[in-house]
Design an enzyme around this catalytic site. Structure first.
Site, PDB file in Angstrom:
ATOM      1  N   GLN A  89      15.321  76.163  36.467  1.00 52.44           N
ATOM      2  CA  GLN A  89      16.170  76.992  35.608  1.00 52.44           C
ATOM      3  C   GLN A  89      15.349  77.940  34.741  1.00 52.44           C
ATOM      4  O   GLN A  89      15.827  78.435  33.716  1.00 52.44           O
ATOM      5  CB  GLN A  89      17.068  76.114  34.736  1.00 52.44           C
ATOM      6  CG  GLN A  89      18.102  75.357  35.553  1.00 52.44           C
ATOM      7  CD  GLN A  89      19.093  74.625  34.663  1.00 52.44           C
ATOM      8  OE1 GLN A  89      19.839  75.218  33.909  1.00 52.44           O
ATOM      9  NE2 GLN A  89      19.098  73.304  34.759  1.00 52.44           N
TER      10      GLN A  89
ATOM     11  N   ASP B  48      13.588  71.650  23.616  1.00 49.79           N
ATOM     12  CA  ASP B  48      14.532  71.784  24.728  1.00 49.79           C
ATOM     13  C   ASP B  48      14.225  73.073  25.494  1.00 49.79           C
ATOM     14  O   ASP B  48      13.588  73.971  24.958  1.00 49.79           O
ATOM     15  CB  ASP B  48      15.959  71.826  24.158  1.00 49.79           C
ATOM     16  CG  ASP B  48      17.000  71.627  25.244  1.00 49.79           C
ATOM     17  OD1 ASP B  48      16.618  71.287  26.380  1.00 49.79           O
ATOM     18  OD2 ASP B  48      18.198  71.811  24.961  1.00 49.79           O
ATOM     19  N   GLU B  49      14.698  73.177  26.725  1.00 52.33           N
ATOM     20  CA  GLU B  49      14.494  74.362  27.565  1.00 52.33           C
ATOM     21  C   GLU B  49      13.011  74.746  27.614  1.00 52.33           C
ATOM     22  O   GLU B  49      12.639  75.915  27.466  1.00 52.33           O
ATOM     23  CB  GLU B  49      15.332  75.551  27.054  1.00 52.33           C
ATOM     24  CG  GLU B  49      16.810  75.270  26.897  1.00 52.33           C
ATOM     25  CD  GLU B  49      17.574  75.189  28.210  1.00 52.33           C
ATOM     26  OE1 GLU B  49      16.942  75.248  29.288  1.00 52.33           O
ATOM     27  OE2 GLU B  49      18.811  75.022  28.156  1.00 52.33           O
TER      28      GLU B  49
ATOM     29  N   LYS C 165      21.140  65.928  29.560  1.00 52.23           N
ATOM     30  CA  LYS C 165      19.947  65.948  28.724  1.00 52.23           C
ATOM     31  C   LYS C 165      20.262  66.056  27.247  1.00 52.23           C
ATOM     32  O   LYS C 165      19.556  65.490  26.424  1.00 52.23           O
ATOM     33  CB  LYS C 165      19.022  67.073  29.153  1.00 52.23           C
ATOM     34  CG  LYS C 165      19.639  68.413  28.921  1.00 52.23           C
ATOM     35  CD  LYS C 165      18.670  69.545  28.981  1.00 52.23           C
ATOM     36  CE  LYS C 165      19.491  70.769  28.627  1.00 52.23           C
ATOM     37  NZ  LYS C 165      18.788  71.994  28.680  1.00 52.23           N
ATOM     38  N   THR C 166      21.346  66.777  26.908  1.00 53.12           N
ATOM     39  CA  THR C 166      21.691  66.892  25.493  1.00 53.12           C
ATOM     40  C   THR C 166      22.026  65.512  24.946  1.00 53.12           C
ATOM     41  O   THR C 166      21.641  65.146  23.838  1.00 53.12           O
ATOM     42  CB  THR C 166      22.896  67.826  25.301  1.00 53.12           C
ATOM     43  OG1 THR C 166      22.651  69.033  26.025  1.00 53.12           O
ATOM     44  CG2 THR C 166      23.098  68.159  23.854  1.00 53.12           C
TER      45      THR C 166
ATOM     46  N   ARG D 175      26.804  76.035  36.946  1.00 54.05           N
ATOM     47  CA  ARG D 175      27.700  76.088  35.790  1.00 54.05           C
ATOM     48  C   ARG D 175      29.073  75.542  36.165  1.00 54.05           C
ATOM     49  O   ARG D 175      29.868  75.176  35.316  1.00 54.05           O
ATOM     50  CB  ARG D 175      27.880  77.523  35.279  1.00 54.05           C
ATOM     51  CG  ARG D 175      26.671  78.223  34.675  1.00 54.05           C
ATOM     52  CD  ARG D 175      25.887  77.387  33.741  1.00 54.05           C
ATOM     53  NE  ARG D 175      24.798  76.697  34.439  1.00 54.05           N
ATOM     54  CZ  ARG D 175      24.131  75.681  33.937  1.00 54.05           C
ATOM     55  NH1 ARG D 175      24.419  75.200  32.758  1.00 54.05           N
ATOM     56  NH2 ARG D 175      23.157  75.097  34.633  1.00 54.05           N
TER      57      ARG D 175
END
Length: 738
Positions: free
Chosen positions: A250, A219-220, A32-33, A603
């Site tokens: 998340q 974002d997030e 996504k980044t 992760r």
DNA sequence: CAGAGACTCGAGGAG
DNA sequence: CGAGTCTCTG
């Protein structure tokens, strides 16, 4: 440069969809980044959008910095014109310009949690409320939730009529807010709240920013709270080009007000919203991804997603049981050494994750024992250390003369004979006359009334006056050095010459070099700017992956990061999922823990270790906790038991069966730890916590705690004559006394 | 007013 | 167990 090349079909779609509301549901590791940076670059390069018309909100300052750099490499230049920042930095920037319109001045201080607690204690004292009945932490939590929901003290008061406790809390909230205002200070929640307020009561200000930000990206998004949602919605309502990125699986910040509905209801809130799902994972092996999916599917009310990967199968997940937390830490450290030797790994390939910061200590000990370099994130932040807060106390008092809280912190540090009695006298005058502390002590006539202490107060006021002059003429670094010198703060530490004082001196030196760095690199360096930067920096912002060291952090901090090797430690009921979530009456408390587990698992790129200990020392008591339910949710074909003595077909059969019993008993949350511990009933107890019991030798006592341990219960009982004893229920034959 | 020592009591994550 | 508070004494 072709900005579309190398992106998958969905990613391309997300980059090209520049107009209107867009929700990108981005699974863990789905790039996504990359999408966000390419999207910004595309806007600038292909659609000729002026960089300063773009606002991008990230979760951390580190992410903001990275995003700017990546855009830079894509489009050449102009990226410094884009607003890329966290919610808090963006809002502070907005407030510095216009906060005067809502009754503060631009030299406002930002209070951290410790400052908030001090202020609440002042309120309790003034209102004559007992800290026992109104614990500072929970009061603060309650006020914070109100602010996150944009509920003012006044509104809260209205809603609380008839509820005795809430009425009291609303009095505290009111007084707390009044004190913040008179100190010209904002807490973290106010930073967002006051910006929304500014926009609400001053539409011209909102209008300015609405016009400016033609394109907004967040974002997030799953971690935004109601106040942040409102802020984004107002800003985007003119141009409507709002792109939010998030993953409901998340969402791990519910406890600080994040509203998962923001992402789940995006399509309802923004008409004609387009939704793009990024489901291909580029990070993890198939096994790791399968494990993550297996765990998260136990949650209800998710957006449907099917994460997949073309990566290889990879290593099985290793589950390691140890006797206690020391053995656990030793295993982790030895395994790191082993992998480095056998697989030619580097230290920075490893991350050790845990649920609570308190778990880090033992891990550190064993890393040191094995001579493994490590970096610890979280815990006490640099800027929370006593010596740093003292210096900052001076800086804040100099910058914002209304800040009584900071002034009172440093007025007698180092000791200069202005003790509690004197401060109390001045404080009485302050309260009676509705005037600020600093204004009292710098008025030579007013000060005279304080008798013997007057001289000392006067010389302190002169000292501060000198600092204010220095602040005008020199850099931040020079100001700090002047303070250290003129107050004798540094000299005092040097004279102490202990291990502790030397460490403090080192920290102060680090602060000086940070200030020097700021003076050199900030666009327009100022004392206010420095204090702001210091207040808003997160520990994670300083994490540098180049540094060749193992990294230790909480699962929360690990969000957004990735590592070849990941250890998740403390996978025990009551630790992870946390005790608080298990006993919480909130239905979805354990679901949030499960999402945290999902974050932890995802992760890992190559290899994942899940560790748990049979016993663990917590606050000086040894506890025996069952294996975490999350481990029981993993399919057997994905896992390998560490040093399992016998290798049955399904090594987790026992756990699974027990968890099944447990689920039938009370699914997800609701059950207290004591109840869950009691799942396999072998012995039944006719008493519970709080009951009075009789022991054949110790006599009558009160049951404090009951923990399930092996096939028996460990009962903690306090006897008046013998003190606290831990007894095994099967042996002690305790009888309830009616 | 300052410092040392006794004592109590707490269950978490963070900008 | 350990941080933070309270109490006592010089």
């Amino acid at each position: 440069m072709n900005l579309i090349e190398g992106l998958n079909h969905k990613q391309k779609e997300a980059v090209l969809q520049t107009k209107g509301p867009l929700l990108i549901l981005a699974g863990a590791g789905s790039g996504k980044t990359r999408v966000l940076t390419h999207r910004i670059a595309y806007l600038i390069q292909e659609e000729d959008v002026l960089p300063w018309k773009i606002l991008a909100i990230t979760f951390t300052n580190k992410a903001a910095k990275e995003m700017r750099e990546r855009v830079d490499t894509l489009v050449g230049q102009g990226s410094d014109e884009i607003w890329v920042s966290t919610f808090h930095s963006a809002c502070v920037r907005i407030l510095r310009r216009d906060i005067e319109k809502i009754g503060y001045n631009r030299y406002f201080t930002i209070y951290d949690t410790a400052d908030q607690k001090t202020l609440i204690r002042e309120c309790l004292k003034e209102l004559n409320y007992n800290e026992k009945n109104f614990p500072v932490g929970s009061i603060l939590g309650e006020i914070s939730s109100q602010k996150n929901e944009l509920i003012t003290a006044k509104e809260y008061d209205k809603q609380s009529r008839g509820d005795y406790r809430r009425e009291k809390i609303s009095h505290i909230y009111k007084l707390y807010q009044k004190k913040l205002e008179s100190n010209n200070a904002l807490d973290f929640d106010d930073i967002i709240f006051k910006t929304v307020e500014l926009f609400t009561y001053h539409p011209d200000v909102l209008d300015y920013y609405q016009n400016r930000f033609e394109y907004i990206m967040v974002d997030e998004y799953q971690d935004t709270n109601t106040a942040q949602y409102k802020l984004v919605k107002s800003l985007a309502s003119k141009h409507g080009n709002l792109c939010v990125v998030g993953d409901d699986d998340q969402s791990i910040y519910g406890w600080r007000g994040a509203n998962i509905r923001n992402i789940l209801d995006f399509e309802k809130d923004f008409k004609d919203a387009k939704v793009i799902k990024l489901e291909q994972n580029y990070r993890s092996t198939k096994i790791i991804l399968d494990a993550a999916n297996a765990v998260i599917k136990n949650n209800y009310g998710r957006k449907q997603k099917a994460l997949w990967t073309e990566n290889e199968q990879g290593n099985p997940i290793e589950i390691r049981q140890t006797d206690n937390e020391h053995k656990e830490a030793d295993f982790v450290a030895s395994e790191i050494v082993k992998q480095i030797e056998e697989e030619a790994r580097e230290y920075n390939d490893f991350a050790i994750l845990y649920r609570t910061n308190a778990q880090s200590r033992v891990l550190e000990e064993h890393l040191i024992k094995h001579s493994i370099p490590y970096r610890l994130l979280g815990g006490i932040r640099f800027y929370e250390r006593k010596e740093i807060k003292d210096i900052l106390g001076y800086l804040r008092s100099i910058q914002n003369t209304d800040d009584d809280l900071s002034l009172k912190r440093i007025i007698n540090v180092p000791k200069r004979g202005i003790g509690d009695t004197t401060i109390g006298k001045v404080e009485d005058y302050v309260l009676a006359n509705d005037i600020n502390f600093f204004n009292v002590i710098r008025d030579r006539e007013l000060v005279s009334q304080f008798g013997r202490a007057a001289t000392k107060l006067k010389s302190f006021a002169d000292l501060m006056g000198g600092f204010q002059v220095q602040a005008q003429i020199g850099t931040v670094m020079e100001l700090i050095e002047t303070i250290l010198d003129r107050t004798g703060y540094l000299k005092e530490l040097e004279n102490e010459n202990t291990e502790e004082s030397n460490e403090r001196i080192q920290n102060i030196k680090e602060l000086i070099s940070k200030a020097a760095d700021y003076d050199e690199n900030a666009e327009e360096p100022s004392l206010g700017g420095f204090l702001e930067e210091v207040s808003l920096v997160a520990d994670i912002d300083n994490y540098n992956e180049e540094n060749n060291a193992v990294v230790l952090m909480t699962l929360h901090s690990a969000k957004g990061l990735e590592f070849p090797y990941v250890f998740i430690t403390g996978l025990e009921e009551g630790v992870f999922p946390s005790y608080m979530s298990i006993v919480s009456e909130k239905e979805d408390a354990v679901e949030e823990e499960r999402r945290l587990c999902y974050v932890g698992i995802t992760r890992a790129k190559e290899k994942l270790y899940l560790c748990h200990a049979k016993s663990r020392m917590l606050r000086g008591l040894t506890q025996y906790n069952r294996l975490s339910r999350f481990v029981g949710e993993l399919p057997k074909e994905l896992i390998k038991m560490g040093n399992s003595p016998k290798r049955s077909a399904d090594p987790l059969a026992g756990i699974r069966a027990r968890n099944k019993v447990l689920e039938n008993y009370k699914p997800y949350g609701g059950a207290s730890l004591n109840e869950t511990s009691a799942a396999p009933k072998k012995i039944s107890l006719d008493y519970e916590c709080g009951d009075i019991v009789k022991h054949i030798k110790f006599g009558v006592g009160t049951v404090e705690d009951i923990t399930y341990a092996g096939a028996d219960y460990e009962v903690t009982v306090t006897f008046p004559k013998f003190g606290q004893k831990k007894l095994m229920a099967g042996l002690a034959k305790l009888k309830a006394v009616k």
